[in-house]
Motif scaffolding. Structure first.
Motif, PDB file in Angstrom:
ATOM      1  N   UNK A   1       0.342   1.796   3.966  1.00 58.18           N
ATOM      2  CA  UNK A   1       1.646   1.454   2.952  1.00 58.18           C
ATOM      3  C   UNK A   1       2.714   2.603   2.929  1.00 58.18           C
ATOM      4  N   UNK A   2       3.808   2.419   2.346  1.00 55.41           N
ATOM      5  CA  UNK A   2       4.476   3.678   2.171  1.00 55.41           C
ATOM      6  C   UNK A   2       4.037   4.328   0.652  1.00 55.41           C
ATOM      7  N   UNK A   3       4.318   5.553   0.862  1.00 53.19           N
ATOM      8  CA  UNK A   3       3.680   6.421  -0.154  1.00 53.19           C
ATOM      9  C   UNK A   3       4.298   5.833  -1.489  1.00 53.19           C
ATOM     10  N   UNK A   4       5.498   5.493  -1.578  1.00 54.23           N
ATOM     11  CA  UNK A   4       6.160   5.168  -2.834  1.00 54.23           C
ATOM     12  C   UNK A   4       5.679   3.583  -3.507  1.00 54.23           C
ATOM     13  N   UNK A   5       4.598   2.932  -2.571  1.00 50.33           N
ATOM     14  CA  UNK A   5       4.098   1.769  -3.046  1.00 50.33           C
ATOM     15  C   UNK A   5       2.907   2.060  -3.615  1.00 50.33           C
ATOM     16  N   UNK A   6       2.209   3.416  -3.946  1.00 52.57           N
ATOM     17  CA  UNK A   6       0.865   3.684  -3.811  1.00 52.57           C
ATOM     18  C   UNK A   6       0.487   3.000  -5.334  1.00 52.57           C
ATOM     19  N   UNK A   7       1.369   3.023  -6.232  1.00 53.53           N
ATOM     20  CA  UNK A   7       0.785   2.268  -7.758  1.00 53.53           C
ATOM     21  C   UNK A   7       0.816   0.918  -7.672  1.00 53.53           C
ATOM     22  N   UNK A   8       1.761   0.303  -6.803  1.00 52.64           N
ATOM     23  CA  UNK A   8       1.718  -1.269  -6.965  1.00 52.64           C
ATOM     24  C   UNK A   8       0.523  -1.406  -5.986  1.00 52.64           C
ATOM     25  N   UNK A   9       0.373  -0.964  -5.077  1.00 48.63           N
ATOM     26  CA  UNK A   9      -1.106  -1.333  -4.031  1.00 48.63           C
ATOM     27  C   UNK A   9      -2.291  -1.070  -4.772  1.00 48.63           C
ATOM     28  N   UNK A  10      -2.383  -0.128  -5.688  1.00 49.11           N
ATOM     29  CA  UNK A  10      -3.639   0.313  -6.668  1.00 49.11           C
ATOM     30  C   UNK A  10      -3.867  -1.071  -7.502  1.00 49.11           C
ATOM     31  N   UNK A  11      -2.814  -1.492  -8.064  1.00 54.67           N
ATOM     32  CA  UNK A  11      -2.800  -2.746  -8.833  1.00 54.67           C
ATOM     33  C   UNK A  11      -3.153  -3.909  -8.282  1.00 54.67           C
ATOM     34  N   UNK A  12      -2.626  -4.079  -7.023  1.00 53.61           N
ATOM     35  CA  UNK A  12      -3.072  -5.377  -6.220  1.00 53.61           C
ATOM     36  C   UNK A  12      -4.683  -5.342  -5.968  1.00 53.61           C
ATOM     37  N   UNK A  13      -5.005  -4.065  -5.961  1.00 50.03           N
ATOM     38  CA  UNK A  13      -6.647  -4.185  -5.432  1.00 50.03           C
ATOM     39  C   UNK A  13      -7.395  -3.927  -6.826  1.00 50.03           C
TER      40      UNK A  13
END
Length: 425
Positions: free
Chosen positions: A385-397
């Motif tokens: 993923x793009x680094x800017x989406x790291x917070x959103x990806x964490x929540x999706x997991x």
């Protein structure tokens, strides 16, 4: 089954006088009751516990086993202290030390605290204050000191930091206070009877004797119903329970939290797992409130339709619904671990071993100190993923925040980097 948590208060010779078969455990510490396999007919005797060098046994851990119908008896040391605090909720206190705490005659932890020998024998290195009190009362009754002198001696002995309150320190301080007769008297008594005025031992023996009486399991009463009430299971208790909960896989115990974190970090399709978990959690809430399909719940809150996987509702769900996962629930395991395979367990085991070896070689360092920016770069690469989406990806997991994802990743970072390095060679 009878479980006894014992250290310096009783010796193996003391316990040989009892015919009952018991499982002996070292002094109890935080988490021990949460990992103990128990049945309603079991009895636990808590005598000694650790607290100076580790987290002490918490009250809600005792409530947890009381709620299962297990009989819990406390005496002697931390058992007496906890029983005085929980006897109104079903814990059974035994002995003079327990009654002194219960009645407010004594209050401090140092009344029962002893330092342990580093050899692992659990031998006491000092005299607990409750025993010293008994010695002074005995000296008063024999006319060695007056009541007024005994009171002053008690204050002298109380001022000694508890690990340093050895028999030698007590007699030395008595001589300094002008009570040489008391010092000589006490030295003689302890020479001929190493258990002289050992009130903790007397109480502990009484507790073990009581534990031999039959216990037929849970008895319905307002007290035990209060202990079983789920309302006391706070967020903190659930975190403790999750931390210590293990699953046996191929004869080896793995922390359920580690297994879940591994799936959250490394399963490329964990999004779907988390979405299904949220759907289940929404329809069957842990607090027994009315269930709703996830889409209906979101619509009721925000009027947002989730039918289209690309719409705003589908994206909002990860941010809005972030329940704490009770990894102790076998029902939740069926959803959260559905993608787990044998290779996952083997990789998890290897990563944890690498972590442990690092801690052994570098005891002053911790993998939890991984820099946030480093973790972000590694996870962005791993998750593609793009680094800017790291917070959103964490929540999706299923992580509440990226910081929680970093904490989970720190358990496996060294092993993961080892694999990356080997793969690049």
């Amino acid at each position: 089954m009878l479980h006894i948590f014992v250290g310096p208060t009783l010796t193996s010779e003391d316990l040989e006088q009892f015919s009952v078969i018991a499982v002996l455990h070292p002094p109890i510490r935080h988490g021990d009751l949460l990992t103990l396999p128990l049945e309603e007919s079991d009895t636990i005797v808590i005598l000694d516990g650790l607290y100076h060098q580790t987290t002490a046994l918490r009250h809600k851990e005792i409530l947890y086993v009381l709620g299962k119908g297990v009989r819990v008896i406390g005496a002697g040391s931390i058992g007496a202290l906890r029983a005085s605090e929980l006897d109104g909720l079903g814990m059974i206190g035994v002995g003079d030390v327990y009654r002194a705490y219960r009645d407010g005659l004594i209050e401090g932890d140092d009344e029962v605290a002893v330092a342990h020998a580093p050899s692992g024998s659990w031998s006491a290195l000092n005299l607990p204050l409750v025993n010293v009190r008994k010695m002074i009362l005995s000296a008063c009754s024999e006319g060695i000191v007056t009541t007024e002198q005994g009171t002053r001696l008690l204050e002298e002995f109380r001022s000694i930091f508890y690990p340093q309150r050895s028999a030698q320190a007590v007699t030395h301080r008595a001589r300094q206070a002008g009570q040489s007769q008391f010092a000589a008297w006490l030295e003689t008594k302890l020479t001929y009877d190493r258990n002289f005025c050992n009130q903790k031992r007397v109480d502990a023996l009484e507790a073990v004797a009581l534990a031999q009486t039959p216990h037929r399991g849970k008895v319905e009463s307002p007290i035990l119903r209060a202990a079983a009430d789920r309302n006391w299971r706070t967020v903190h208790f659930r975190e403790w329970h999750a931390h210590f909960h293990t699953s046996d896989i191929n004869g080896k115990a793995y922390r359920s939290q580690d297994r879940l974190w591994f799936q959250q970090i490394f399963d490329p399709n964990f999004h779907a797992v988390w979405r299904d978990f949220l759907e289940f959690y929404s329809q069957y809430p842990a607090d027994d409130s009315p269930g709703l399909p996830l889409a209906a719940r979101l619509d009721a809150l925000y009027g947002t339709d989730m039918a289209d996987g690309e719409n705003a509702g589908a994206k909002m769900v990860w941010t809005i619904f972030r329940p704490r996962i009770e990894v102790c629930s076998e029902l939740y395991h069926k959803i959260l671990f559905r993608h787990e395979v044998g290779d996952d367990i083997r990789t998890l085991d290897r990563y944890l071993c690498i972590n442990q070896e690092f801690q052994r070689k570098h005891p002053r360092w911790s993998t939890e100190w991984i820099r946030r920016d480093v973790a972000a770069r590694l996870l962005a690469e791993l998750w593609n993923i793009e680094g800017t989406d790291i917070e959103g990806e964490s929540r999706r997991r299923g992580f509440h925040t990226f910081n929680m994802a970093v904490k989970a990743f720190s358990r496996f970072a060294l092993g993961y980097l080892d694999d990356v390095q080997k793969g690049s060679q």
